[in-house]
Design a protein around this motif. Structure first.
Motif, PDB file in Angstrom:
ATOM      1  N   TYR A 114     -35.029   1.233 -36.421  1.00  0.00           N
ATOM      2  CA  TYR A 114     -35.303   0.235 -35.398  1.00  0.00           C
ATOM      3  C   TYR A 114     -34.538  -1.055 -35.682  1.00  0.00           C
ATOM      4  CZ  TYR A 114     -39.345   3.328 -34.782  1.00  0.00           C
ATOM      5  OH  TYR A 114     -40.163   4.422 -34.610  1.00  0.00           O
ATOM      6  N   GLU A 116     -34.238  -5.133 -33.682  1.00  0.00           N
ATOM      7  CA  GLU A 116     -34.616  -6.013 -32.575  1.00  0.00           C
ATOM      8  C   GLU A 116     -33.364  -6.620 -31.963  1.00  0.00           C
ATOM      9  OE1 GLU A 116     -37.317 -10.009 -31.608  1.00  0.00           O
ATOM     10  OE2 GLU A 116     -37.222  -9.169 -33.637  1.00  0.00           O
ATOM     11  N   CYS A 135     -42.598  -0.652 -37.825  1.00  0.00           N
ATOM     12  CA  CYS A 135     -42.452  -0.554 -36.376  1.00  0.00           C
ATOM     13  C   CYS A 135     -42.730   0.874 -35.937  1.00  0.00           C
ATOM     14  CB  CYS A 135     -41.042  -0.989 -35.963  1.00  0.00           C
ATOM     15  SG  CYS A 135     -40.701  -0.909 -34.182  1.00  0.00           S
ATOM     16  N   VAL A 149     -44.758  -4.026 -33.842  1.00  0.00           N
ATOM     17  CA  VAL A 149     -44.005  -4.498 -35.001  1.00  0.00           C
ATOM     18  C   VAL A 149     -44.935  -5.311 -35.898  1.00  0.00           C
ATOM     19  CG1 VAL A 149     -42.023  -5.840 -35.791  1.00  0.00           C
ATOM     20  CG2 VAL A 149     -41.898  -4.574 -33.632  1.00  0.00           C
ATOM     21  N   LEU A 158     -43.625  -5.483 -28.688  1.00  0.00           N
ATOM     22  CA  LEU A 158     -42.382  -5.861 -28.018  1.00  0.00           C
ATOM     23  C   LEU A 158     -42.054  -4.842 -26.946  1.00  0.00           C
ATOM     24  CD1 LEU A 158     -40.129  -6.905 -31.067  1.00  0.00           C
ATOM     25  CD2 LEU A 158     -41.497  -8.367 -29.572  1.00  0.00           C
ATOM     26  N   LYS A 162     -36.424  -4.738 -25.856  1.00  0.00           N
ATOM     27  CA  LYS A 162     -36.106  -5.611 -26.988  1.00  0.00           C
ATOM     28  C   LYS A 162     -35.774  -4.832 -28.259  1.00  0.00           C
ATOM     29  CE  LYS A 162     -36.606  -9.505 -27.523  1.00  0.00           C
ATOM     30  NZ  LYS A 162     -35.600 -10.581 -27.582  1.00  0.00           N
ATOM     31  N   ILE A 163     -35.919  -3.501 -28.235  1.00  0.00           N
ATOM     32  CA  ILE A 163     -35.746  -2.691 -29.444  1.00  0.00           C
ATOM     33  C   ILE A 163     -34.597  -1.701 -29.250  1.00  0.00           C
ATOM     34  CG2 ILE A 163     -36.813  -1.001 -30.974  1.00  0.00           C
ATOM     35  CD1 ILE A 163     -37.927  -3.759 -31.346  1.00  0.00           C
TER      36      ILE A 163
END
Length: 423
Positions: A114, A116, A135, A149, A158, A162-163
């Motif tokens: 992962y 961000e 996450c 997260v 989130l 956004k990931i």
């Protein structure tokens, strides 16, 4: 106050949160050993499989290309935001090699990696890595996918936009499968074998022999012999000379069948762990029974690993970049691609043969070949040539003065030979 209580409730482990318990305390197995990322990485085979695969993928140059109207491909410069992030500077702390090495290592170990996405007015600025244990995706009741997260004691959900999520092998769904979690039996047995072999060699004289006497020993004599024997126990005392007296005899014992089987199981466990990561044992320096460490056979194994192991990982990353980073910008003509030719960088013979074939068959200009060797461009090197006297492609099959003269000379010589034959 209610929000704080809800946050604390989310942070607590529940009996249904199996992934969290497995990450913290390991997965159960018949060997009775805790198997998690920390204990698995203490096995040299796991460490080598993850390290070598992550290094092999991260060392490949990554570039962004754009398709033109005539189906040409043009490389996008690193001044573009997405190309700059994934190819030049992913974030403030990591180089591209370190970033992709981290992502591949997490994906191999846990099945997921992962990051961000840091954006400003829909412009990608950076990719901040997030540990896979901090996450995980969550499907809400309405079907919306969010990523939960855990960061510095706080929990935050989130949105999926956004990931940047890399998924390993799996059966669909929101996560990839972790080989360490599903291979707990194999890794647990390997940990148990490592501990048992360590105790075997740490005990020193434990399996080497016994002391016999021709007469009965009293308590004091037994204690004295015990004190003498303790000075020879342990690997640090190996090689010392033992002196026996008063009818004492030392009888050497062969390695017990159980111990011998344990050492054979140790070899087998290496091959088993390699299967979970899709890495041939020869790649990590382990030769199977009767296999040598060199030759054309090993070369073919290496090619198979690059084809079935490294290339699919590169394809996964390229597809995720296309779906989650490039496609949201609306420019669907662009795509990211690893340069697999870099794998030939250390094989000068294979690289020379590749460049020779490409330039002599009109697939690459000589200046393009020189660029791959970091050599300067040369005048006249931008023309595609083919093997027929290395002529330009638009001149193939065309008659030249030299060809006409040679054809006339061959015809004249043939006529002269016919005349001499007829006489």
């Amino acid at each position: 106050m209610t929000n704080q209580q809800d946050l604390e409730k989310q942070r607590r482990l529940t009996l249904q949160d199996g992934k969290a318990w497995a990450g913290a305390f390991g997965t159960s197995n018949h060997a009775g050993k805790s198997v998690n990322l920390n204990t698995a990485l203490q096995l040299s085979t796991v460490w080598a499989c993850i390290r070598l695969t992550a290094q092999a993928v991260s060392c490949l140059p990554l570039s962004v290309f754009e398709k033109q109207a005539n189906d040409d491909r043009v490389k996008v410069g690193n001044d573009e935001n997405i190309a700059e992030v994934i190819c030049d500077s992913p974030n403030q702390d990591q180089t591209p090699l370190e970033f992709w090495e981290t992502k591949v290592a997490w994906m191999l170990a846990t099945g997921n990696a992962y990051s961000e996405k840091v954006e400003s007015t829909r412009r990608l600025l950076a990719l901040q890595p997030i540990g896979s244990h901090d996450c995980h995706p969550v499907r809400r009741n309405d079907g919306e996918l969010v990523y939960r997260v855990h960061d510095r004691g706080k929990t935050e959900d989130l949105p999926r936009e956004k990931i940047f999520h890399l998924k390993g092998f799996g059966f669909g769904g929101d996560v990839g499968l972790s080989p360490i979690r599903f291979g707990a039996q194999t890794f647990g047995s390997a940990i148990a074998i490592e501990e048992a072999s360590g105790r075997l060699f740490g005990a020193g004289l434990q399996a080497s022999g016994v002391i016999s006497a021709t007469q009965r020993l009293d308590k004091g004599q037994r204690e004295g012999i015990q004190e003498i024997m303790e000075t020879f126990v342990g690997s640090s005392n190996a090689g010392k000379l033992m002196v026996l007296e008063a009818g004492l005899e030392y009888h050497r014992l062969a390695l017990s069948p159980v111990d011998a089987q344990m050492l054979e199981n140790h070899r087998f466990s290496i091959e088993e762990m390699c299967r979970w990561f899709g890495v041939p044992p020869i790649i990590i320096g382990h030769a199977a029974q009767g296999q040598t460490m060199w030759g054309s056979g090993v070369e073919q194994i290496l090619l198979a690993w690059l084809t079935l192991g490294i290339d699919p990982i590169c394809d996964r990353i390229e597809a995720r970049i296309q779906k989650q980073l490039i496609r949201p910008t609306g420019n669907r003509r662009r795509y990211a691609e690893f340069n697999r030719e870099a794998l030939l960088q250390m094989d000068s013979t294979a690289k020379a043969a590749f460049l020779s074939t490409m330039t002599q068959n009109g697939l690459m200009t000589r200046n393009e070949g020189r660029a791959k060797l970091n050599l300067p461009r040369m005048d006249g090197g931008d023309v595609l040539t083919a093997q027929t006297n290395l002529a330009p492609l638009d001149k193939l099959g065309a008659s030249t003065d030299g060809n006409s003269a040679r054809a006339a000379l061959r015809a004249w010589l043939s006529d002269q030979q016919d005349e001499r034959t007829s006489k």
